[in-house]
Scaffold this motif. Sequence first.
Motif, PDB file in Angstrom:
ATOM      1  N   GLY A  10       1.016  -1.104  -0.195  1.00  0.00           N
ATOM      2  CA  GLY A  10      -0.049  -0.216   0.043  1.00  0.00           C
ATOM      3  C   GLY A  10       0.469   1.161   0.241  1.00  0.00           C
ATOM      4  N   ASN A  11       0.150   1.939   0.436  1.00  0.00           N
ATOM      5  CA  ASN A  11       0.709   3.537   0.508  1.00  0.00           C
ATOM      6  C   ASN A  11       2.378   3.639   1.392  1.00  0.00           C
ATOM      7  OD1 ASN A  11      -0.814   5.233  -0.500  1.00  0.00           O
ATOM      8  ND2 ASN A  11      -2.161   5.409   1.041  1.00  0.00           N
ATOM      9  N   MET A  12       2.380   2.503   2.475  1.00  0.00           N
ATOM     10  CA  MET A  12       4.094   2.783   2.985  1.00  0.00           C
ATOM     11  C   MET A  12       4.482   1.283   2.372  1.00  0.00           C
ATOM     12  SD  MET A  12       4.252   4.942   4.966  1.00  0.00           S
ATOM     13  CE  MET A  12       5.368   3.776   6.315  1.00  0.00           C
ATOM     14  N   ASP A  31      -0.235  -8.882  -3.190  1.00  0.00           N
ATOM     15  CA  ASP A  31      -1.117  -8.132  -2.432  1.00  0.00           C
ATOM     16  C   ASP A  31      -2.243  -8.073  -3.041  1.00  0.00           C
ATOM     17  OD1 ASP A  31      -1.232  -4.948  -1.151  1.00  0.00           O
ATOM     18  OD2 ASP A  31      -2.954  -5.066  -2.060  1.00  0.00           O
ATOM     19  N   LEU A  32      -4.011  -7.717  -1.912  1.00  0.00           N
ATOM     20  CA  LEU A  32      -4.872  -8.198  -2.273  1.00  0.00           C
ATOM     21  C   LEU A  32      -5.225  -6.701  -3.564  1.00  0.00           C
ATOM     22  CD1 LEU A  32      -7.017  -8.596   0.680  1.00  0.00           C
ATOM     23  CD2 LEU A  32      -5.784 -10.035  -0.291  1.00  0.00           C
ATOM     24  N   MET A  64       3.523  -5.535   5.478  1.00  0.00           N
ATOM     25  CA  MET A  64       3.484  -4.088   6.201  1.00  0.00           C
ATOM     26  C   MET A  64       1.391  -4.159   5.676  1.00  0.00           C
ATOM     27  SD  MET A  64       3.955  -1.391   6.931  1.00  0.00           S
ATOM     28  CE  MET A  64       4.327  -0.187   6.930  1.00  0.00           C
ATOM     29  N   LEU A  65       0.810  -4.621   6.174  1.00  0.00           N
ATOM     30  CA  LEU A  65      -0.432  -4.521   6.745  1.00  0.00           C
ATOM     31  C   LEU A  65      -1.730  -3.726   7.599  1.00  0.00           C
ATOM     32  CD1 LEU A  65      -0.968  -8.089   6.461  1.00  0.00           C
ATOM     33  CD2 LEU A  65      -0.448  -7.003   4.099  1.00  0.00           C
ATOM     34  N   PRO A  66      -2.625  -3.314   7.686  1.00  0.00           N
ATOM     35  CA  PRO A  66      -3.597  -1.888   7.653  1.00  0.00           C
ATOM     36  C   PRO A  66      -3.514  -2.385   9.726  1.00  0.00           C
ATOM     37  CG  PRO A  66      -4.756  -2.717   5.927  1.00  0.00           C
ATOM     38  CD  PRO A  66      -3.520  -3.691   5.929  1.00  0.00           C
ATOM     39  N   THR A  96       1.463  -1.422  12.072  1.00  0.00           N
ATOM     40  CA  THR A  96       1.012  -1.138  13.168  1.00  0.00           C
ATOM     41  C   THR A  96      -0.278  -1.967  13.662  1.00  0.00           C
ATOM     42  OG1 THR A  96       1.998   1.232  12.797  1.00  0.00           O
ATOM     43  CG2 THR A  96       0.825   1.815  15.050  1.00  0.00           C
ATOM     44  N   VAL A 121       7.026   1.332  11.754  1.00  0.00           N
ATOM     45  CA  VAL A 121       7.969   1.971  11.252  1.00  0.00           C
ATOM     46  C   VAL A 121       7.000   3.740  11.376  1.00  0.00           C
ATOM     47  CG1 VAL A 121       8.148   0.908   9.255  1.00  0.00           C
ATOM     48  CG2 VAL A 121       6.437   2.796   9.125  1.00  0.00           C
ATOM     49  N   GLY A 238      -1.440   9.349   2.259  1.00  0.00           N
ATOM     50  CA  GLY A 238      -0.537   9.564   2.989  1.00  0.00           C
ATOM     51  C   GLY A 238      -1.134   8.880   4.142  1.00  0.00           C
ATOM     52  N   PHE A 239      -1.436   9.007   4.906  1.00  0.00           N
ATOM     53  CA  PHE A 239      -1.464   7.860   6.197  1.00  0.00           C
ATOM     54  C   PHE A 239      -3.246   8.135   6.274  1.00  0.00           C
ATOM     55  CE2 PHE A 239      -1.592   7.672  11.629  1.00  0.00           C
ATOM     56  CZ  PHE A 239      -2.115   6.264  10.975  1.00  0.00           C
ATOM     57  N   LYS A 246      -7.444   4.572  14.125  1.00  0.00           N
ATOM     58  CA  LYS A 246      -7.189   2.524  15.110  1.00  0.00           C
ATOM     59  C   LYS A 246      -5.703   2.162  16.005  1.00  0.00           C
ATOM     60  CE  LYS A 246      -3.975   0.972  12.159  1.00  0.00           C
ATOM     61  NZ  LYS A 246      -2.609   0.569  12.058  1.00  0.00           N
TER      62      LYS A 246
HETATM   63  P1  NAD Z   1      -2.206   1.127   3.251  1.00  0.00           P
HETATM   64  O1  NAD Z   1      -3.941   0.928   3.604  1.00  0.00           O
HETATM   65  O2  NAD Z   1      -1.630   1.858   2.093  1.00  0.00           O
HETATM   66  O3  NAD Z   1      -1.679  -0.411   2.539  1.00  0.00           O
HETATM   67  C1  NAD Z   1      -2.153  -1.464   2.735  1.00  0.00           C
HETATM   68  C2  NAD Z   1      -1.940  -2.608   1.892  1.00  0.00           C
HETATM   69  O4  NAD Z   1      -2.200  -4.099   2.312  1.00  0.00           O
HETATM   70  C3  NAD Z   1      -3.227  -2.416   1.070  1.00  0.00           C
HETATM   71  O5  NAD Z   1      -2.784  -2.477  -0.383  1.00  0.00           O
HETATM   72  C4  NAD Z   1      -4.376  -3.521   0.828  1.00  0.00           C
HETATM   73  O6  NAD Z   1      -4.590  -4.268  -0.561  1.00  0.00           O
HETATM   74  C5  NAD Z   1      -3.058  -4.968   1.103  1.00  0.00           C
HETATM   75  N1  NAD Z   1      -3.714  -5.658   2.137  1.00  0.00           N
HETATM   76  C6  NAD Z   1      -4.700  -5.746   2.621  1.00  0.00           C
HETATM   77  N2  NAD Z   1      -4.873  -7.414   3.574  1.00  0.00           N
HETATM   78  C7  NAD Z   1      -3.786  -7.749   2.899  1.00  0.00           C
HETATM   79  C8  NAD Z   1      -4.040  -9.517   2.786  1.00  0.00           C
HETATM   80  N3  NAD Z   1      -4.279 -10.083   3.895  1.00  0.00           N
HETATM   81  N4  NAD Z   1      -2.583 -10.061   1.915  1.00  0.00           N
HETATM   82  C9  NAD Z   1      -1.711  -9.170   1.602  1.00  0.00           C
HETATM   83  N5  NAD Z   1      -2.204  -7.725   1.386  1.00  0.00           N
HETATM   84  C10 NAD Z   1      -3.369  -7.393   2.070  1.00  0.00           C
HETATM   85  O7  NAD Z   1      -2.485   1.712   4.579  1.00  0.00           O
HETATM   86  P2  NAD Z   1      -0.405   2.035   5.089  1.00  0.00           P
HETATM   87  O8  NAD Z   1      -0.820   3.039   4.728  1.00  0.00           O
HETATM   88  O9  NAD Z   1       0.105   1.462   3.550  1.00  0.00           O
HETATM   89  O10 NAD Z   1      -0.105   1.720   5.744  1.00  0.00           O
HETATM   90  C11 NAD Z   1       0.193   0.368   6.452  1.00  0.00           C
HETATM   91  C12 NAD Z   1       0.929   0.174   7.698  1.00  0.00           C
HETATM   92  O11 NAD Z   1       1.946   1.265   8.020  1.00  0.00           O
HETATM   93  C13 NAD Z   1      -0.626   0.767   8.973  1.00  0.00           C
HETATM   94  O12 NAD Z   1      -0.738  -0.490  10.458  1.00  0.00           O
HETATM   95  C14 NAD Z   1      -0.358   1.480   9.171  1.00  0.00           C
HETATM   96  O13 NAD Z   1      -0.997   1.961  10.131  1.00  0.00           O
HETATM   97  C15 NAD Z   1       1.199   1.771   8.903  1.00  0.00           C
HETATM   98  N6  NAD Z   1       1.662   3.407   8.992  1.00  0.00           N
HETATM   99  C16 NAD Z   1       0.969   3.387   7.915  1.00  0.00           C
HETATM  100  C17 NAD Z   1       2.024   5.304   7.912  1.00  0.00           C
HETATM  101  C18 NAD Z   1       1.558   5.843   6.998  1.00  0.00           C
HETATM  102  O14 NAD Z   1       2.144   7.270   6.808  1.00  0.00           O
HETATM  103  N7  NAD Z   1       0.701   5.992   5.374  1.00  0.00           N
HETATM  104  C19 NAD Z   1       2.664   5.417   8.199  1.00  0.00           C
HETATM  105  C20 NAD Z   1       3.624   4.378   9.859  1.00  0.00           C
HETATM  106  C21 NAD Z   1       2.957   3.221   9.565  1.00  0.00           C
END
Ligand code: NAD
Length: 296
Positions: A10-12, A31-32, A64-66, A96, A121, A238-239, A246
């Motif tokens: 995903g985004n990260m 990824d899904l 790196m999942l939600p 996280t 992270v 972004g986030f 959460k």
């Molecule tokens: P996001 O929603 O952009 O990405 C999550 C990805 O996981 C998606 O692409 C989704 O399709 C995939 N996914 C979900 N279930 C899955 C599965 N069973 N198998 C494979 N892929 C699966 O979220 P994000 O912003 O990348 O955040 C990811 C984690 O990092 C979270 O825990 C978040 O709290 C943490 N985080 C995010 C940020 C930020 O700035 N975005 C910063 C620090 C930490």
Amino acid sequence: MSRIAFIGLGNMGGPMAQNLLKAGHTLNVFDLSPAAIKTLADAGAGVAASAKDAVGDADIVVSMLPASRHVEALYLGEAGILAHIKPGTLIIECSTIAAQSAITVAKAATARGLAMLDAPVSGGTGGAIAGTLTFIVGGDVVVLERARPVLAAMGKNIFHAGSHGAGQTAKICNNMLLGILMAGTAEALALGMANGLDPHVLSDIMSKSSGRNWALELYNPIPGVMDNVPAARGYSGGFVVDLMLKDLGLATETALSAQALIPLGELARNLYAMHSKSGAGALDFSSIVQMLRKSE
Ligand code: NAD
């Protein structure tokens, strides 16, 4: 160089995986989202049909999942991938999640002869793209040394917080503070704007004054003040608010388990919950400023 299975692009996770490719590692990704997979395939990663297929011949697994439920579903139970990872493999779990989830998954991994770290992270999507993330690691220090070259390809600062789950606890303390700082920064900027101040000028003033903080200086919530932040692109990329919500929920659980007081964390959680309920859950969390400026 390692053979790395990377789950969650995903985004990260997307940019983190790109940086591992740039460092010369061989990646097999899943990824899904087909769109997320395509971006990595175009960059040279191998594509697996499932998470189970991705981990088969990996030396290292990065996820790196939600949230906790996604991580537990990925690793544990009959459909979980732990059973398909070869003994001796290192698992670096970067999402996280609740400290207790990290401990549960790490125990199950250890029982199968696998080494695991919780390595959430900080640094946002900008840090993920630039490869300057901060890793906040829980687990064995010897295992951390094994992971260090891989973490260094994605980040700049690597901290050992303690044993399994400690990385998550430290990360939640940080993100509770971030949620409070963003809400406070947005409130101060909205107050100045409601009284006729230019947000550029006010941001400059506060950045050189005692109100300076990360949200103000590197992630300004007012559109037009800063380039390359979510506010500059309609609060996308972004986030998202629901992930901040959460994390603030995890802060509440963490506080309850230790009977700690988090009055500002609770207030911030309620503010982001109101913002999410108004339909903003998928926007970047800096969009909290929109809720505060609605009355203008
Ligand atoms: P996001 O929603 O952009 O990405 C999550 C990805 O996981 C998606 O692409 C989704 O399709 C995939 N996914 C979900 N279930 C899955 C599965 N069973 N198998 C494979 N892929 C699966 O979220 P994000 O912003 O990348 O955040 C990811 C984690 O990092 C979270 O825990 C978040 O709290 C943490 N985080 C995010 C940020 C930020 O700035 N975005 C910063 C620090 C930490």
